[in-house]
Design a protein around this motif. Structure first.
Motif, PDB file in Angstrom:
ATOM      1  N   ALA A   1     -49.583   7.689 -16.648  1.00 36.59           N
ATOM      2  CA  ALA A   1     -50.998   6.784 -16.653  1.00 36.59           C
ATOM      3  C   ALA A   1     -50.481   5.341 -16.202  1.00 36.59           C
ATOM      4  O   ALA A   1     -49.321   4.918 -16.588  1.00 36.59           O
ATOM      5  CB  ALA A   1     -51.539   6.918 -17.991  1.00 36.59           C
ATOM      6  N   ARG A   2     -51.150   4.957 -15.212  1.00 32.41           N
ATOM      7  CA  ARG A   2     -51.070   3.476 -14.767  1.00 32.41           C
ATOM      8  C   ARG A   2     -52.186   2.872 -14.253  1.00 32.41           C
ATOM      9  O   ARG A   2     -53.477   3.592 -14.332  1.00 32.41           O
ATOM     10  CB  ARG A   2     -50.016   3.625 -13.593  1.00 32.41           C
ATOM     11  N   LEU A   3     -52.456   1.705 -13.379  1.00 31.60           N
ATOM     12  CA  LEU A   3     -53.645   1.423 -12.831  1.00 31.60           C
ATOM     13  C   LEU A   3     -53.279   1.169 -11.516  1.00 31.60           C
ATOM     14  O   LEU A   3     -52.448   0.807 -11.122  1.00 31.60           O
ATOM     15  CB  LEU A   3     -54.011  -0.121 -13.632  1.00 31.60           C
ATOM     16  N   MET A   4     -54.380   1.982 -10.692  1.00 24.43           N
ATOM     17  CA  MET A   4     -54.220   1.943  -9.312  1.00 24.43           C
ATOM     18  C   MET A   4     -55.575   2.234  -8.579  1.00 24.43           C
ATOM     19  O   MET A   4     -56.229   3.246  -9.069  1.00 24.43           O
ATOM     20  CB  MET A   4     -52.955   2.685  -8.661  1.00 24.43           C
ATOM     21  N   PRO A   5     -56.012   1.502  -8.007  1.00 25.57           N
ATOM     22  CA  PRO A   5     -55.555   0.174  -7.286  1.00 25.57           C
ATOM     23  C   PRO A   5     -55.752  -1.154  -8.278  1.00 25.57           C
ATOM     24  O   PRO A   5     -56.737  -1.027  -8.891  1.00 25.57           O
ATOM     25  CB  PRO A   5     -56.234  -0.067  -5.877  1.00 25.57           C
ATOM     26  N   ALA A   6     -54.706  -2.102  -8.277  1.00 24.27           N
ATOM     27  CA  ALA A   6     -55.148  -3.226  -9.034  1.00 24.27           C
ATOM     28  C   ALA A   6     -56.420  -3.929  -8.172  1.00 24.27           C
ATOM     29  O   ALA A   6     -56.400  -4.148  -7.154  1.00 24.27           O
ATOM     30  CB  ALA A   6     -54.028  -4.078  -8.898  1.00 24.27           C
ATOM     31  N   LEU A   7     -57.203  -4.590  -9.158  1.00 25.45           N
ATOM     32  CA  LEU A   7     -58.425  -5.184  -8.793  1.00 25.45           C
ATOM     33  C   LEU A   7     -58.516  -6.512  -8.900  1.00 25.45           C
ATOM     34  O   LEU A   7     -59.149  -7.382  -8.525  1.00 25.45           O
ATOM     35  CB  LEU A   7     -59.488  -4.445  -9.274  1.00 25.45           C
ATOM     36  N   ASP A   8     -57.854  -6.868 -10.039  1.00 21.78           N
ATOM     37  CA  ASP A   8     -57.476  -8.582 -10.367  1.00 21.78           C
ATOM     38  C   ASP A   8     -56.236  -9.022 -11.027  1.00 21.78           C
ATOM     39  O   ASP A   8     -55.550  -8.040 -11.809  1.00 21.78           O
ATOM     40  CB  ASP A   8     -58.644  -8.772 -11.389  1.00 21.78           C
ATOM     41  N   VAL A   9     -55.780 -10.040 -10.886  1.00 21.73           N
ATOM     42  CA  VAL A   9     -54.573 -10.436 -11.480  1.00 21.73           C
ATOM     43  C   VAL A   9     -54.974 -11.988 -11.820  1.00 21.73           C
ATOM     44  O   VAL A   9     -55.375 -12.944 -11.019  1.00 21.73           O
ATOM     45  CB  VAL A   9     -53.370 -10.575 -10.489  1.00 21.73           C
ATOM     46  N   LYS A  10     -54.557 -12.211 -13.281  1.00 16.01           N
ATOM     47  CA  LYS A  10     -54.657 -13.492 -13.738  1.00 16.01           C
ATOM     48  C   LYS A  10     -53.369 -14.030 -14.365  1.00 16.01           C
ATOM     49  O   LYS A  10     -53.114 -13.276 -15.056  1.00 16.01           O
ATOM     50  CB  LYS A  10     -55.886 -13.785 -14.630  1.00 16.01           C
ATOM     51  N   ILE A  11     -52.553 -14.961 -13.769  1.00 19.92           N
ATOM     52  CA  ILE A  11     -51.227 -15.318 -14.384  1.00 19.92           C
ATOM     53  C   ILE A  11     -51.639 -16.291 -15.675  1.00 19.92           C
ATOM     54  O   ILE A  11     -52.366 -16.903 -15.429  1.00 19.92           O
ATOM     55  CB  ILE A  11     -50.464 -16.031 -13.189  1.00 19.92           C
ATOM     56  N   LEU A  12     -50.865 -15.740 -16.632  1.00 19.25           N
ATOM     57  CA  LEU A  12     -51.138 -16.471 -17.806  1.00 19.25           C
ATOM     58  C   LEU A  12     -49.952 -17.564 -18.398  1.00 19.25           C
ATOM     59  O   LEU A  12     -50.165 -18.170 -19.177  1.00 19.25           O
ATOM     60  CB  LEU A  12     -51.365 -15.289 -18.908  1.00 19.25           C
ATOM     61  N   ASN A  13     -48.829 -17.587 -17.571  1.00 15.01           N
ATOM     62  CA  ASN A  13     -47.910 -18.541 -17.802  1.00 15.01           C
ATOM     63  C   ASN A  13     -47.054 -19.067 -16.487  1.00 15.01           C
ATOM     64  O   ASN A  13     -47.552 -18.635 -15.587  1.00 15.01           O
ATOM     65  CB  ASN A  13     -46.847 -18.101 -18.871  1.00 15.01           C
TER      66      ASN A  13
END
Length: 202
Positions: free
Chosen positions: A190-202
């Motif tokens: 199990a994984r995520l594909m395609p990636a649809l959003d990225v928020k960098i937290l640091n």
């Protein structure tokens, strides 16, 4: 007759081993490039992708790895039944997960492949496919945006880049190859594909 120095054999052995290693890597990445199993599901060009709700549900790496993988889906994904068929409900849902990104690499098939880690240290992956291979995708706009974010942040190459970045990632659930990216004696893939959003937290 010219004699080969005593160290010649050692040098030749090392050269042979190096060439073998390169050949193995080329073979492995070449396999990735030619892989086409469930490609429409991976890229979101299948008809069912249009019916996936726009609102994402929160999950964790640990919950993803506890999802039930169908017994009929082969570890190498080549089962004919699933080439155009999404698996309820994991593959018909957008998921959001807060994780630690520990590695990113640009694979030979064009994917940005991120290893992610959950709170317990459990690992899986999130993949951001090459937008040029996703024409007709229901998620093409998001795929392009994610790729730009990742490219600007990490500049991924064919060499694995070790990182330690907290992020909130959103993507569609996908059952990939078993044994790649998961943890424990048996991975459900199990994984995520395609990636649809990225928020960098640091």
């Amino acid at each position: 007759m010219t004699r080969i120095p005593w160290y010649g054999n050692s040098m030749r052995v090392r050269l042979t081993l190096s060439l073998c290693l390169v050949a193995c890597l080329v073979s492995a990445y070449g396999y990735q490039r030619s892989e086409s199993s469930r490609i429409s599901i991976k890229h979101g060009t299948d008809a069912a992708a249009a019916k996936i709700p726009s609102r994402a549900k929160a999950t964790t790496v640990e919950e993803m790895l506890n999802q039930t993988r169908p017994d009929g889906l082969a570890p190498d994904l080549k089962t004919p039944e699933y080439q155009e068929k999404r698996i309820e409900k994991f593959e018909t849902t957008k998921w959001t997960v807060e994780v630690l990104i520990t590695e990113i690499i640009k694979r030979a098939d064009g994917d940005f492949y991120m290893v992610i880690e959950g709170a317990t240290g459990a690992k899986t992956v999130v993949e951001a496919p090459d937008p040029e291979l996703c024409e007709g995708s229901h998620f093409l706009k998001d795929i392009k945006r994610v790729r730009k974010i990742l490219d600007d942040k990490f500049h991924p190459t064919g060499q694995p880049l070790k990182v330690h970045i907290k992020a909130k990632l959103t993507g569609v659930g996908f059952f990939g190859y078993q044994g790649r990216g998961g943890t424990g004696p048996v991975s459900n893939g199990a994984r995520l594909m395609p990636a649809l959003d990225v928020k960098i937290l640091n």
